[in-house]
Design an enzyme around this catalytic site. Sequence first.
Site, PDB file in Angstrom:
ATOM      1  N   LYS A   1       0.839  -1.205   0.000  1.00 13.79           N
ATOM      2  CA  LYS A   1       0.000   0.000   0.000  1.00 13.79           C
ATOM      3  C   LYS A   1       0.870   1.251   0.000  1.00 13.79           C
ATOM      4  O   LYS A   1       1.538   1.560   0.977  1.00 13.79           O
ATOM      5  CB  LYS A   1      -0.922   0.041   1.230  1.00 13.79           C
ATOM      6  CG  LYS A   1      -1.987   1.146   1.042  1.00 13.79           C
ATOM      7  CD  LYS A   1      -2.584   1.641   2.317  1.00 13.79           C
ATOM      8  CE  LYS A   1      -1.774   2.690   3.004  1.00 13.79           C
ATOM      9  NZ  LYS A   1      -1.674   3.980   2.276  1.00 13.79           N
TER      10      LYS A   1
ATOM     11  N   SER B   1       5.602   7.210  10.128  1.00 13.79           N
ATOM     12  CA  SER B   1       5.770   7.948  11.376  1.00 13.79           C
ATOM     13  C   SER B   1       5.887   7.007  12.567  1.00 13.79           C
ATOM     14  O   SER B   1       5.356   5.896  12.556  1.00 13.79           O
ATOM     15  CB  SER B   1       4.587   8.894  11.586  1.00 13.79           C
ATOM     16  OG  SER B   1       3.397   8.141  11.659  1.00 13.79           O
ATOM     17  N   THR B   2       6.550   7.475  13.621  1.00  9.11           N
ATOM     18  CA  THR B   2       6.684   6.680  14.846  1.00  9.11           C
ATOM     19  C   THR B   2       5.313   6.429  15.463  1.00  9.11           C
ATOM     20  O   THR B   2       5.050   5.341  15.978  1.00  9.11           O
ATOM     21  CB  THR B   2       7.628   7.399  15.827  1.00  9.11           C
ATOM     22  OG1 THR B   2       8.930   7.434  15.226  1.00  9.11           O
ATOM     23  CG2 THR B   2       7.734   6.676  17.159  1.00  9.11           C
TER      24      THR B   2
ATOM     25  N   GLU C   1      10.440   1.018  10.107  1.00  7.00           N
ATOM     26  CA  GLU C   1      11.451   2.055   9.873  1.00  7.00           C
ATOM     27  C   GLU C   1      10.738   3.382  10.080  1.00  7.00           C
ATOM     28  O   GLU C   1       9.862   3.742   9.296  1.00  7.00           O
ATOM     29  CB  GLU C   1      12.014   1.890   8.458  1.00  7.00           C
ATOM     30  CG  GLU C   1      13.361   2.551   8.296  1.00  7.00           C
ATOM     31  CD  GLU C   1      13.229   3.890   7.646  1.00  7.00           C
ATOM     32  OE1 GLU C   1      13.245   4.894   8.397  1.00  7.00           O
ATOM     33  OE2 GLU C   1      13.096   3.947   6.414  1.00  7.00           O
TER      34      GLU C   1
ATOM     35  N   CYS D   1      13.698  10.606   6.467  1.00  2.75           N
ATOM     36  CA  CYS D   1      13.724  10.161   7.867  1.00  2.75           C
ATOM     37  C   CYS D   1      15.128  10.285   8.453  1.00  2.75           C
ATOM     38  O   CYS D   1      15.295  10.517   9.643  1.00  2.75           O
ATOM     39  CB  CYS D   1      13.220   8.740   7.987  1.00  2.75           C
ATOM     40  SG  CYS D   1      13.918   7.653   6.744  1.00  2.75           S
TER      41      CYS D   1
ATOM     42  N   GLU E   1      10.916  15.469  15.288  1.00  2.00           N
ATOM     43  CA  GLU E   1      11.094  15.383  13.841  1.00  2.00           C
ATOM     44  C   GLU E   1      10.204  16.413  13.146  1.00  2.00           C
ATOM     45  O   GLU E   1       9.004  16.463  13.391  1.00  2.00           O
ATOM     46  CB  GLU E   1      10.722  13.976  13.355  1.00  2.00           C
ATOM     47  CG  GLU E   1      10.976  13.797  11.883  1.00  2.00           C
ATOM     48  CD  GLU E   1      10.705  12.372  11.415  1.00  2.00           C
ATOM     49  OE1 GLU E   1       9.612  11.843  11.695  1.00  2.00           O
ATOM     50  OE2 GLU E   1      11.582  11.801  10.755  1.00  2.00           O
TER      51      GLU E   1
HETATM   52  P1  NAI Z   1       2.061   8.138   8.348  1.00  2.00           P
HETATM   53  O1  NAI Z   1       2.891   7.284   9.233  1.00  2.00           O
HETATM   54  O2  NAI Z   1       0.650   8.416   8.746  1.00  2.00           O
HETATM   55  O3  NAI Z   1       2.007   7.490   6.865  1.00  2.00           O
HETATM   56  C1  NAI Z   1       2.848   6.482   6.375  1.00  2.00           C
HETATM   57  C2  NAI Z   1       2.032   5.369   5.732  1.00  2.00           C
HETATM   58  O4  NAI Z   1       1.251   4.714   6.720  1.00  2.00           O
HETATM   59  C3  NAI Z   1       1.032   5.845   4.679  1.00  2.00           C
HETATM   60  O5  NAI Z   1       0.976   4.895   3.638  1.00  2.00           O
HETATM   61  C4  NAI Z   1      -0.277   5.859   5.452  1.00  2.00           C
HETATM   62  O6  NAI Z   1      -1.421   5.728   4.631  1.00  2.00           O
HETATM   63  C5  NAI Z   1      -0.126   4.663   6.347  1.00  2.00           C
HETATM   64  N1  NAI Z   1      -0.934   4.664   7.571  1.00  2.00           N
HETATM   65  C6  NAI Z   1      -1.455   5.734   8.240  1.00  2.00           C
HETATM   66  N2  NAI Z   1      -2.114   5.324   9.336  1.00  2.00           N
HETATM   67  C7  NAI Z   1      -2.035   3.967   9.370  1.00  2.00           C
HETATM   68  C8  NAI Z   1      -2.497   2.963  10.271  1.00  2.00           C
HETATM   69  N3  NAI Z   1      -3.198   3.261  11.365  1.00  2.00           N
HETATM   70  N4  NAI Z   1      -2.218   1.665  10.008  1.00  2.00           N
HETATM   71  C9  NAI Z   1      -1.485   1.344   8.921  1.00  2.00           C
HETATM   72  N5  NAI Z   1      -1.025   2.243   8.035  1.00  2.00           N
HETATM   73  C10 NAI Z   1      -1.284   3.545   8.254  1.00  2.00           C
HETATM   74  O7  NAI Z   1       2.841   9.481   8.136  1.00  2.00           O
HETATM   75  P2  NAI Z   1       2.239  10.922   7.694  1.00  2.00           P
HETATM   76  O8  NAI Z   1       1.019  11.256   8.487  1.00  2.00           O
HETATM   77  O9  NAI Z   1       2.123  10.901   6.227  1.00  2.00           O
HETATM   78  O10 NAI Z   1       3.413  11.881   8.157  1.00  2.00           O
HETATM   79  C11 NAI Z   1       3.469  12.343   9.496  1.00  2.00           C
HETATM   80  C12 NAI Z   1       4.886  12.450   9.991  1.00  2.00           C
HETATM   81  O11 NAI Z   1       5.493  11.170   9.971  1.00  2.00           O
HETATM   82  C13 NAI Z   1       5.787  13.306   9.136  1.00  2.00           C
HETATM   83  O12 NAI Z   1       5.674  14.642   9.469  1.00  2.00           O
HETATM   84  C14 NAI Z   1       7.130  12.736   9.457  1.00  2.00           C
HETATM   85  O13 NAI Z   1       7.607  13.312  10.647  1.00  2.00           O
HETATM   86  C15 NAI Z   1       6.861  11.266   9.706  1.00  2.00           C
HETATM   87  N6  NAI Z   1       7.187  10.434   8.534  1.00  2.00           N
HETATM   88  C16 NAI Z   1       8.317   9.673   8.558  1.00  2.00           C
HETATM   89  C17 NAI Z   1       8.673   8.927   7.456  1.00  2.00           C
HETATM   90  C18 NAI Z   1       9.897   8.097   7.422  1.00  2.00           C
HETATM   91  O14 NAI Z   1      10.449   7.880   6.344  1.00  2.00           O
HETATM   92  N7  NAI Z   1      10.354   7.551   8.523  1.00  2.00           N
HETATM   93  C19 NAI Z   1       7.876   8.951   6.225  1.00  2.00           C
HETATM   94  C20 NAI Z   1       6.667   9.738   6.313  1.00  2.00           C
HETATM   95  C21 NAI Z   1       6.374  10.445   7.424  1.00  2.00           C
END
Ligand code: NAI
Length: 499
Positions: free
Chosen positions: A203, A256-257, A277, A311, A408
């Site tokens: 996804k 996100s964490t 990650e 990240c 972050e």
């Molecule tokens: P997110 O963690 O919500 O999104 C990442 C993925 O997880 C997306 O595909 C999303 O649809 C999915 N997702 C969201 N909620 C979920 C759930 N309950 N169960 C399973 N999958 C789920 O991150 P978001 O809201 O896009 O970004 C928020 C913050 O997260 C950013 O500001 C940044 O600080 C951090 N982040 C870190 C990343 C990294 O590479 N470690 C990548 C993206 C965001």
Amino acid sequence: MAKTASKQINKAKIKPLRFDTDWQYDPAPESAAAAQIEPEYGLFINGKWQKPDSGQYFDTINPANEKTLSRIAVANEKDVDRAVRAARNAHEKVWKKMAPAERGKYIFRIARIIQEKARELAIIETLDGGKPIRESRDFDVPTAAQHFFYYAGWADKLNYAFPQKKLNPLGVAGQIIPWNFPLLMAAWKIAPALATGNTVVLKPAETTSLTALKLASILQEADLPPGVVNIITGAGATGAALVEHPDVNKIAFTGSTSVGKIIQRSIAGTNKRSTLELGGKAANIVFEDAPLDQAVEGVVNGIFFNQGHVCCAGSRLYLQESIAKEFIRKLKDRISTLIVGDPMDKNTDIGAINSKEQLNTILRYIQIGKKEGAAIHQPACSLPKKGFWCPPTLFTDVAQSNRITQEEIFGPVLAILTFRTDDEVIEKANNTPYGLSAGVWTDKGSRIFNMTRRLRAGVVWANTFNKFDAAAPFGGYKESGFGREGGLHGLSPYLEINS
Ligand code: NAI
Ligand code: MG
């Protein structure tokens, strides 16, 4: 005579050229016409495009101009179930039975088609996500192809990777990826899973699904057996349904964490394996004996690469006190030359912020930094009217306890702090909840070894930053997650290994 002439020149006060006012590059736009984006995408399940059971679609936009690029299906629980069943069926009937060398041939084929379509993939990545075309073209797409090539090579050599062991694939892997490196994250996840004999339901993130959907058509072209890789779109609810599906054997997540913690809770007590990650707050540490100009380039690359949507971004800069003033001057000069704007222009350094939500998060942190008493510096630059933009931002007079040092931000915002001794900077660098990456700039090899041993970070770069290779493992400590992706280490999270 000569003396007078040189005095006159000195008196003439030579004004340095300013990039933003005195000269500029001509525009060098890449052409959007070289990429084919369908007006609507269904779900890629069992090798075919299928309509979503939900009947729902959402728009994906170009964050540089807010124009709609395409309509994308929302997968609900039933759609997730269909995709998992297709993956299970393909695993039992085809993929796990196939000779490993044959599996490898499919993965090689995928890698080659990615190379053939590199330009189109780079354009789609830039249009959908806002990152500069130079990065999608020179980093994201070639590194994605490299991952498929690398793991294709392992497919029939797993017994050399784990000698004297009995190896079995786990089964069906549910993979959820973020919006910062959409195609590359898909490659990081899919390539090792396939090489180890697993099938996949992937996804992509809701703001950047297009390259994953393009990858689906590449899988068709590669004749990958139906169901081996399924690509379903949607937001958090779709991801949660995939995590909770009882017939998924492994969850691989990057994001996100906070969502990482939700996933941990949701799979606790099940047999599901996982790799997470998550976020980071990397320290880039510059010692007084470092090559300063080179370090300035590394620091700029570390935090402004991909708008800081990384990240492992070097979002904290620790400068040894004796060079701090000079270094900050050099850094300010350098960022005044960065080009912020149209991501499709080949000269652009900093593209669009990925979404309005992310821009709001970044702007909120900039306000927090000001309120905490830090001094802000942003070079004068004109930003486009439409779309989501943030100029490169430096904060000085920052304290270790400030939120902009601890949390972050995921944007082009750098917190600058100082230190005197090795021990002090180790203490400060390790003092965040994260531990994904770090950078050390020094002339002394012994100091590099001392620092890399004591920094609690999964990756430590020495005299460089943000360097990636398919053969190198990547992953975090503490709240940055667990498990390693890439390299030999990236194989074991997809295998049951018995002696
Ligand atoms: P997110 O963690 O919500 O999104 C990442 C993925 O997880 C997306 O595909 C999303 O649809 C999915 N997702 C969201 N909620 C979920 C759930 N309950 N169960 C399973 N999958 C789920 O991150 P978001 O809201 O896009 O970004 C928020 C913050 O997260 C950013 O500001 C940044 O600080 C951090 N982040 C870190 C990343 C990294 O590479 N470690 C990548 C993206 C965001
Ligand atoms: Mg988009």
